[in-house]
Design a protein around this motif. Structure first.
Motif, mmCIF file in Angstrom:
data_model
loop_
_atom_site.group_PDB
_atom_site.id
_atom_site.type_symbol
_atom_site.label_atom_id
_atom_site.label_comp_id
_atom_site.label_asym_id
_atom_site.label_seq_id
_atom_site.Cartn_x
_atom_site.Cartn_y
_atom_site.Cartn_z
ATOM 1 N N VAL A 1 101.267 48.134 33.995
ATOM 2 C CA VAL A 1 102.643 48.609 33.980
ATOM 3 C C VAL A 1 102.839 49.384 32.676
ATOM 4 N N SER A 2 102.785 50.722 32.811
ATOM 5 C CA SER A 2 102.761 51.583 31.622
ATOM 6 C C SER A 2 103.660 52.786 31.845
ATOM 7 N N GLY A 3 103.455 53.813 31.001
ATOM 8 C CA GLY A 3 104.261 55.025 31.145
ATOM 9 C C GLY A 3 103.883 55.820 32.390
ATOM 10 N N GLY A 4 102.646 55.661 32.845
ATOM 11 C CA GLY A 4 102.191 56.435 33.996
ATOM 12 C C GLY A 4 101.976 55.615 35.254
ATOM 13 N N HIS A 5 101.911 54.287 35.134
ATOM 14 C CA HIS A 5 101.549 53.457 36.281
ATOM 15 C C HIS A 5 102.414 52.211 36.395
ATOM 16 N N ALA B 1 107.401 52.226 35.671
ATOM 17 C CA ALA B 1 108.395 51.426 34.948
ATOM 18 C C ALA B 1 108.596 51.930 33.517
ATOM 19 N N GLY B 2 107.490 52.248 32.825
ATOM 20 C CA GLY B 2 107.602 52.739 31.444
ATOM 21 C C GLY B 2 108.338 54.069 31.389
ATOM 22 N N GLU B 3 108.064 54.909 32.411
ATOM 23 C CA GLU B 3 108.746 56.201 32.498
ATOM 24 C C GLU B 3 110.257 55.976 32.656
ATOM 25 N N ALA B 4 110.638 54.971 33.445
ATOM 26 C CA ALA B 4 112.062 54.659 33.629
ATOM 27 C C ALA B 4 112.670 54.222 32.293
ATOM 28 N N PHE B 5 111.935 53.402 31.524
ATOM 29 C CA PHE B 5 112.410 53.011 30.188
ATOM 30 C C PHE B 5 112.613 54.268 29.334
ATOM 31 N N ASP B 6 111.640 55.173 29.378
ATOM 32 C CA ASP B 6 111.717 56.378 28.544
ATOM 33 C C ASP B 6 112.905 57.259 28.954
ATOM 34 N N LYS B 7 113.127 57.384 30.283
ATOM 35 C CA LYS B 7 114.220 58.250 30.746
ATOM 36 C C LYS B 7 115.581 57.611 30.473
ATOM 37 N N TYR C 1 112.482 58.054 21.556
ATOM 38 C CA TYR C 1 111.226 57.896 22.293
ATOM 39 C C TYR C 1 110.215 57.200 21.392
ATOM 40 N N PRO C 2 109.336 56.328 21.848
ATOM 41 C CA PRO C 2 109.240 55.868 23.231
ATOM 42 C C PRO C 2 110.360 54.896 23.587
ATOM 43 N N GLY C 3 110.801 55.018 24.846
ATOM 44 C CA GLY C 3 112.011 54.326 25.265
ATOM 45 C C GLY C 3 111.902 52.812 25.321
ATOM 46 N N GLY C 4 110.717 52.296 25.688
ATOM 47 C CA GLY C 4 110.582 50.842 25.867
ATOM 48 C C GLY C 4 111.039 50.045 24.658
ATOM 49 N N PRO C 5 110.410 50.282 23.502
ATOM 50 C CA PRO C 5 110.816 49.516 22.324
ATOM 51 C C PRO C 5 112.275 49.757 21.931
ATOM 52 N N GLY D 1 99.149 47.270 29.904
ATOM 53 C CA GLY D 1 99.952 48.490 29.856
ATOM 54 C C GLY D 1 101.135 48.293 28.915
ATOM 55 N N GLY D 2 101.701 49.403 28.457
ATOM 56 C CA GLY D 2 102.726 49.369 27.421
ATOM 57 C C GLY D 2 103.920 48.465 27.722
ATOM 58 N N VAL D 3 104.370 48.441 28.987
ATOM 59 C CA VAL D 3 105.565 47.654 29.320
ATOM 60 C C VAL D 3 105.280 46.145 29.192
ATOM 61 N N ALA D 4 104.007 45.777 29.243
ATOM 62 C CA ALA D 4 103.642 44.367 29.060
ATOM 63 C C ALA D 4 103.951 43.894 27.644
ATOM 64 N N ALA D 5 104.305 44.831 26.758
ATOM 65 C CA ALA D 5 104.727 44.447 25.403
ATOM 66 C C ALA D 5 106.189 43.993 25.402
ATOM 67 N N ASN D 6 106.888 44.203 26.506
ATOM 68 C CA ASN D 6 108.327 43.878 26.543
ATOM 69 C C ASN D 6 108.559 42.364 26.468
ATOM 70 N N ARG D 7 109.401 41.959 25.535
ATOM 71 C CA ARG D 7 109.592 40.526 25.262
ATOM 72 C C ARG D 7 110.210 39.790 26.450
ATOM 73 N N CYS E 1 97.890 45.810 24.548
ATOM 74 C CA CYS E 1 98.688 46.182 25.731
ATOM 75 C C CYS E 1 98.841 47.685 25.833
ATOM 76 N N THR E 2 99.217 48.304 24.696
ATOM 77 C CA THR E 2 99.380 49.758 24.701
ATOM 78 C C THR E 2 97.993 50.384 24.540
ATOM 79 N N ASP E 3 97.899 51.668 24.852
ATOM 80 C CA ASP E 3 96.593 52.343 24.871
ATOM 81 C C ASP E 3 95.859 52.175 23.541
HETATM 82 O O1 KG4 Z 1 100.075 51.890 28.265
HETATM 83 P P1 KG4 Z 1 100.850 52.823 27.413
HETATM 84 O O2 KG4 Z 1 100.697 52.707 25.914
HETATM 85 O O3 KG4 Z 1 100.533 54.314 27.745
HETATM 86 C C1 KG4 Z 1 100.389 54.781 29.055
HETATM 87 O O4 KG4 Z 1 101.449 55.142 29.631
HETATM 88 O O5 KG4 Z 1 99.243 54.776 29.549
HETATM 89 O O6 KG4 Z 1 102.386 52.650 27.828
HETATM 90 C C2 KG4 Z 1 103.432 53.418 27.247
HETATM 91 C C3 KG4 Z 1 104.728 53.039 27.932
HETATM 92 C C4 KG4 Z 1 105.922 53.881 27.495
HETATM 93 O O7 KG4 Z 1 106.602 54.324 28.662
HETATM 94 C C5 KG4 Z 1 106.774 52.918 26.685
HETATM 95 O O8 KG4 Z 1 108.167 53.215 26.754
HETATM 96 C C6 KG4 Z 1 106.453 51.597 27.330
HETATM 97 O O9 KG4 Z 1 105.069 51.668 27.625
HETATM 98 N N1 KG4 Z 1 106.708 50.465 26.422
HETATM 99 C C7 KG4 Z 1 107.631 49.518 26.646
HETATM 100 C C8 KG4 Z 1 107.624 48.662 25.496
HETATM 101 N N2 KG4 Z 1 106.692 49.134 24.621
HETATM 102 C C9 KG4 Z 1 106.123 50.233 25.206
HETATM 103 N N3 KG4 Z 1 108.451 49.314 27.686
HETATM 104 C C10 KG4 Z 1 109.296 48.270 27.618
HETATM 105 N N4 KG4 Z 1 109.380 47.421 26.568
HETATM 106 C C11 KG4 Z 1 108.567 47.586 25.481
HETATM 107 N N5 KG4 Z 1 108.661 46.750 24.440
#
Ligand code: KG4
Ligand code: ZN
Length: 319
Positions: A111-115, A138-144, A153-157, A250-256, A281-283
């Motif tokens: 669950v990342s910015g692209g998947h 899901a990550g893209e939705a956080f970013d948007k 940006y990046p939107g998740g954090p 994936g990046g969203v897995a960092a979400n608390r 979790c992140t790349d």
């Molecule tokens: O896996 P990743 O580092 O890169 C790829 O997309 O492959 O994931 C990045 C995504 C971004 O959309 C970012 O907003 C999201 O992960 N992200 C989070 C959090 N940290 C990073 N989304 C929600 N909560 C977070 N804490």
């Protein structure tokens, strides 16, 4: 021995998302300094390397090409084997790194910015796409949504940070496709729902910016809606695949909030949960350690191998 990451966040910040052409150019500029730094932190020289592993799929064409060309060049000039890594497989593999538990067999969730993909993972070299997103990841939705709320940006954090002081029940937002008969995901409708709550419906009265006092509650309500859907689908996939181990990367897995609610769901249903440590979790570069598995099985790549930017279709075996 070393894990060097060259972040590009600051280059894409003003655009609120990754710009592919800027990303490729930054890869060209940074690849050799990153290589030098990785070698120096590991206190070794190019001649000490016994193999090269590189991401070949999926991803942005330009960025993949830069890394792939550099890796092939190194493998050829050092006369060492080349291993191509599927980035998604590597995200799942990272869940088992640094821990005692085996990551396979499992339901893998990237669950990342692209998947936003669920996999039936039988081993490090055999995982099959089980479900994905029909639109935004899901990550893209956080970013948007961060952009809609005027957050960086990046939107998740930044959405997570804004949500800390907000009420997750303040706004009634949809939980897209949270039904037992739909294993796939959709986040674009949720994003639009946030836009309309934040600015009003399209028309002359629609605001151009989100009022600052709404931001924490909207961020918290959005985050809760996404997490509800993600946790529900994980449970559904575990049931459908009759599996009791879940690997999440994936990046969203960092979400608390996501980590907390997933942990609770897995505890309730006696599921073993492996989430990659935050820095994995992140790349990152360490996730290419999956190539050890390929080394064991002799799965080397030829020098005429090519990148595969697109995603494999559901149900296909990747290797
Ligand atoms: O896996 P990743 O580092 O890169 C790829 O997309 O492959 O994931 C990045 C995504 C971004 O959309 C970012 O907003 C999201 O992960 N992200 C989070 C959090 N940290 C990073 N989304 C929600 N909560 C977070 N804490
Ligand atoms: Zn990734």
């Amino acid at each position: 021995m070393s894990n060097v990451v060259a972040s590009q966040f600051e280059l894409h910040q003003e655009f609120g998302g990754v710009v592919p052409e800027i990303a490729s150019r930054a890869h060209v500029r940074r690849i050799l300094p990153v290589l030098d730094e990785a070698l120096s932190r590991a206190d070794c020289r190019l001649g000490d390397l016994s193999a090269i592993a590189v991401t070949s799929e999926p991803g942005l064409v330009g960025s993949l090409l830069v890394g792939f060309t550099a890796a092939k060049t190194l493998a050829m000039s050092l006369n060492v084997p080349l291993f191509t890594v599927n980035h998604i497989d590597a995200h799942i593999y990272a869940c088992g790194m640094g821990g005692e538990s085996a990551a396979y067999p499992s339901v893998g969730f990237v669950v990342s910015g692209g998947h936003t993909n669920l996999y039936d993972c039988r081993s490090a070299t055999d995982s099959r796409l089980f479900a994905g997103t029909t639109d935004d990841a899901a990550g893209e939705a956080f970013d948007k949504v961060a952009r809609i709320l005027g957050l960086p940006y990046p939107g998740g954090p930044s959405v997570q940070a804004a949500a800390e002081s907000g009420n997750p029940n303040a706004f009634k937002l949809p939980r897209p496709m949270m039904r037992a008969d739909r294993i796939d995901f959709s986040f674009s409708g949720l994003k639009t729902a946030v836009l309309y709550k934040a600015r009003g419906l399209p028309g002359p009265d629609q605001l151009t910016e989100t009022p600052a006092e709404m931001v924490p509650d909207l961020a918290a309500s959005f985050q809760q809606a996404v997490v509800d859907v993600l946790v529900f689908k994980c449970r559904l996939a575990l049931k459908k695949l009759n599996c009791n181990r879940l690997c999440v990367g994936g990046g969203v897995a960092a979400n608390r909030l996501f980590r907390e609610q997933l942990t609770e769901m897995c505890r309730r249903h006696s599921v073993e949960l492996l989430i990659a440590p935050l820095e994995l979790c992140t790349d990152n570069a360490a996730m290419a350690a999956i190539a050890w598995e390929y080394l064991d099985q002799g799965l080397t790549a030829e020098l005429d191998a090519d990148i595969l930017p697109g995603l494999v279709r559901p149900g296909t075996k990747r290797r």
